[in-house]
Design a protein around this motif. Structure first.
Motif, PDB file in Angstrom:
ATOM      1  N   ALA A 140     -18.218  72.986  75.944  1.00 18.31           N
ATOM      2  CA  ALA A 140     -19.260  73.372  77.025  1.00 18.31           C
ATOM      3  C   ALA A 140     -19.030  75.071  76.742  1.00 18.31           C
ATOM      4  O   ALA A 140     -18.570  75.722  77.777  1.00 18.31           O
ATOM      5  N   ALA A 141     -19.930  75.576  75.795  1.00 12.53           N
ATOM      6  CA  ALA A 141     -19.819  77.058  75.416  1.00 12.53           C
ATOM      7  C   ALA A 141     -21.141  77.254  74.592  1.00 12.53           C
ATOM      8  O   ALA A 141     -21.778  76.232  74.045  1.00 12.53           O
ATOM      9  N   GLY A 142     -21.389  78.429  74.405  1.00 11.98           N
ATOM     10  CA  GLY A 142     -22.294  78.902  73.522  1.00 11.98           C
ATOM     11  C   GLY A 142     -23.798  78.737  73.869  1.00 11.98           C
ATOM     12  O   GLY A 142     -23.928  78.489  75.250  1.00 11.98           O
ATOM     13  N   LEU A 143     -24.655  78.639  72.803  1.00  8.80           N
ATOM     14  CA  LEU A 143     -26.006  78.372  73.089  1.00  8.80           C
ATOM     15  C   LEU A 143     -26.608  77.266  72.210  1.00  8.80           C
ATOM     16  O   LEU A 143     -27.601  77.198  72.005  1.00  8.80           O
ATOM     17  N   HIS A 144     -25.830  76.271  71.997  1.00  9.13           N
ATOM     18  CA  HIS A 144     -26.377  75.109  71.203  1.00  9.13           C
ATOM     19  C   HIS A 144     -25.236  73.901  71.311  1.00  9.13           C
ATOM     20  O   HIS A 144     -24.299  74.079  71.712  1.00  9.13           O
ATOM     21  N   VAL A 191     -29.135  70.031  65.416  1.00 10.52           N
ATOM     22  CA  VAL A 191     -28.443  71.196  66.054  1.00 10.52           C
ATOM     23  C   VAL A 191     -29.405  71.653  66.945  1.00 10.52           C
ATOM     24  O   VAL A 191     -30.630  72.259  66.673  1.00 10.52           O
ATOM     25  N   LEU A 192     -29.287  71.778  68.482  1.00 10.30           N
ATOM     26  CA  LEU A 192     -30.280  72.079  69.465  1.00 10.30           C
ATOM     27  C   LEU A 192     -29.621  73.254  70.062  1.00 10.30           C
ATOM     28  O   LEU A 192     -28.786  73.026  70.848  1.00 10.30           O
ATOM     29  N   LEU A 227     -28.745  69.245  61.194  1.00 13.36           N
ATOM     30  CA  LEU A 227     -27.296  69.581  60.766  1.00 13.36           C
ATOM     31  C   LEU A 227     -27.049  69.683  59.183  1.00 13.36           C
ATOM     32  O   LEU A 227     -26.160  70.392  58.817  1.00 13.36           O
ATOM     33  N   ASP A 228     -27.934  68.901  58.402  1.00 13.76           N
ATOM     34  CA  ASP A 228     -27.789  69.084  56.872  1.00 13.76           C
ATOM     35  C   ASP A 228     -27.985  70.245  56.655  1.00 13.76           C
ATOM     36  O   ASP A 228     -27.539  70.675  55.173  1.00 13.76           O
ATOM     37  N   ASP A 229     -28.787  71.168  57.081  1.00  7.60           N
ATOM     38  CA  ASP A 229     -29.200  72.502  56.888  1.00  7.60           C
ATOM     39  C   ASP A 229     -28.016  73.479  56.633  1.00  7.60           C
ATOM     40  O   ASP A 229     -27.907  74.437  56.012  1.00  7.60           O
TER      41      ASP A 229
END
Length: 478
Positions: A399-403, A445-446, A431-433
């Motif tokens: 529960a942190a950050g921006l994604h 990755v949202l 995520l493979d990126d």
């Protein structure tokens, strides 16, 4: 001055035209544009002689000065050439490379209606008025020597402010003399890697999955990157030990893209590893200001400032457009850092001073408090909406950050999903990126920084539609 466009072939060929209403008629500029266009279009071919300046001036009914000035400009640009005792001739043709190559714009991407890709804060919430106040304040108060050649390490007063901020908010062991103001995390990492290379370190461990630009920065600085896996406790130090690396870059507070936090045991072990190999830890304090279940975790750098570099920026808190960040280096390496980066430049001094004013007046802390409340609410809304519309998917991440990470069924073609979403106006990231090689774990990755709360339900609905077009993994091309 009237210009005849009918009494001489050159006048017609050049299409000199008339001045725009309400604007002064600058014949020299008209001549330059007309001649340049005629040469580019092939109406004046390579090797062709242009009229003597006196003759063309008489035919156009203008001063000889305007013609000679126009010829001189085109000679400087490479379109004409002049030799003593010979005519001025065209020296370029459309079949050769033009002095100023024509741009070929790339096809415009589909318009983005909803942005769920990671990497951006809430750009709509940028504190424009406060930042403008800070810029006005420093523009009016900066002394004359602030406006001279900038210190490559940053303005001394700004370095003091940044050090104070990092000590009180991030638990860092920072002093003005160990702080370098830089253009962001990538710039700070480049400087660090160059300094480590000068110290004889050739191998750098990087997290896997991880941000590709950090690997690229290490490579461009002459270091060999070695991917080290990340699990639910962060970087796997056991795997790090088996690499030849004597330096490692790690997102301890909130790893990108997995969203894990480096556990206390691994933090301690990582610092011991750096001491044992006479190496260094480079701590990327990526979006660490945003923690929603308790106070942000203090930086590792405070555990051993002799072995840990600290990188940070305002890209995830204010805007990447500002290009402002910081690097805290071990005191023993500050001279080596400067020597390894002799041509490095600090961000513009007035921008640095504006950031210091923004921090000193308490506006940065107030902005972060408001942003934490907004992002906590938005993250909860996104997870609830995903649970309701995509029950087969699983959201993960601290529960942190921006994604967050969104784990999908094994038969999902995430590449096709991202492409289908883009066509519908939804920006996503696979995520493979962020992996060196693909994995069986299918995930997106949202990011929820650059989207509004009301936009989340329709954005998730578009995601559900894109997933409905997925092809089974077995049918994906190899």
């Amino acid at each position: 001055m009237a210009i005849s466009q009918t009494n001489f072939a050159w006048a017609t060929l050049l299409e000199i035209g008339s001045p725009e209403p309400g604007r002064p008629h600058r014949l020299r500029d008209h001549l330059v544009r007309a001649l340049r266009t005629a040469i580019r279009d092939g109406r004046l071919t390579e090797g062709a002689a242009v009229p003597p300046s006196r003759a063309l001036a008489e035919e156009l009914g203008c001063s000889r000065w305007a013609v000679t000035e126009a010829y001189g400009q085109l000679i400087a640009e490479g379109y004409l050439t002049a030799r003593v005792g010979s005519a001025t001739r065209v020296s370029w043709s459309p079949d050769t490379t033009p002095p100023y190559p024509r741009a070929h714009p790339a096809p415009a991407p589909p318009p983005v209606r909803y942005d769920l890709a990671p990497g951006l804060p809430d750009l709509r919430a940028f504190p424009r008025r406060r930042w403008a106040d800070a810029v006005r304040a420093v523009t009016g108060s900066a002394v004359h020597y602030d406006l001279g050649l900038p210190d490559p390490a940053g303005h001394p007063g700004v370095r003091t402010t940044v050090a104070q901020y990092l000590r009180r908010s991030r638990g860092a062991d920072a002093r003005a003399e160990t702080v370098t103001v830089c253009a962001g995390v990538t710039d700070g990492l480049l400087r660090t890697c160059r300094a480590l290379r000068a110290e004889g370190i050739a191998d750098l461990a990087v997290e896997h999955p991880g941000w590709g630009r950090l690997r690229d920065a290490a490579t461009s600085a002459g270091l060999r990157p070695h991917p080290v896996p990340v699990d639910h406790d962060g970087l796997r130090v056991d795997d790090l030990v088996r690499t030849p690396a004597r330096a490692v870059i790690v997102g301890a507070a909130h790893q990108f893209p997995t969203g894990t936090v480096l556990s206390p045991a691994r933090r301690a072990r990582l610092v011991r590893w750096a001491r044992d190999v006479n190496g260094y830890v480079i701590e990327d304090d990526y979006d660490a200001e945003f923690r929603y279940d308790h106070h942000p975790v203090a930086v590792m750098q405070g555990m051993d400032p002799r072995r840990v570099f600290l990188l940070g920026s305002v890209s995830k808190t204010l805007s990447p457009a500002l290009g402002l960040g910081w690097l805290v280096a071990p005191a023993a390496l500050t001279q080596a850092l400067a020597a390894a980066n002799p041509v490095a430049a600090a961000p513009p001094v007035l921008d640095q001073l504006a950031l210091a004013t923004f921090i000193d007046r308490g506006w940065y802390d107030a902005h972060l408090r408001a942003a934490r409340r907004r992002f906590r609410t938005r993250r909860d809304l996104l997870i609830r909406t995903l649970g309701a519309q995509l029950p087969e998917a699983r959201a993960a991440g601290t529960a942190a950050g921006l994604h967050i990470l969104l784990h999908l069924p094994d038969d999902t073609d995430t590449h096709a999903t991202v492409r289908a979403a883009a066509t519908a106006g939804l920006r996503l990231a696979d995520l493979d990126d962020y992996r060196v090689q693909h994995s069986a774990d299918r995930a997106l990755v949202l990011g929820y920084g650059n989207i509004t709360d009301p936009e989340i339900p329709p954005a998730v609905a578009l995601l559900r539609g894109a997933l409905a077009t997925r092809t089974p993994k077995a049918e994906r091309p190899a």
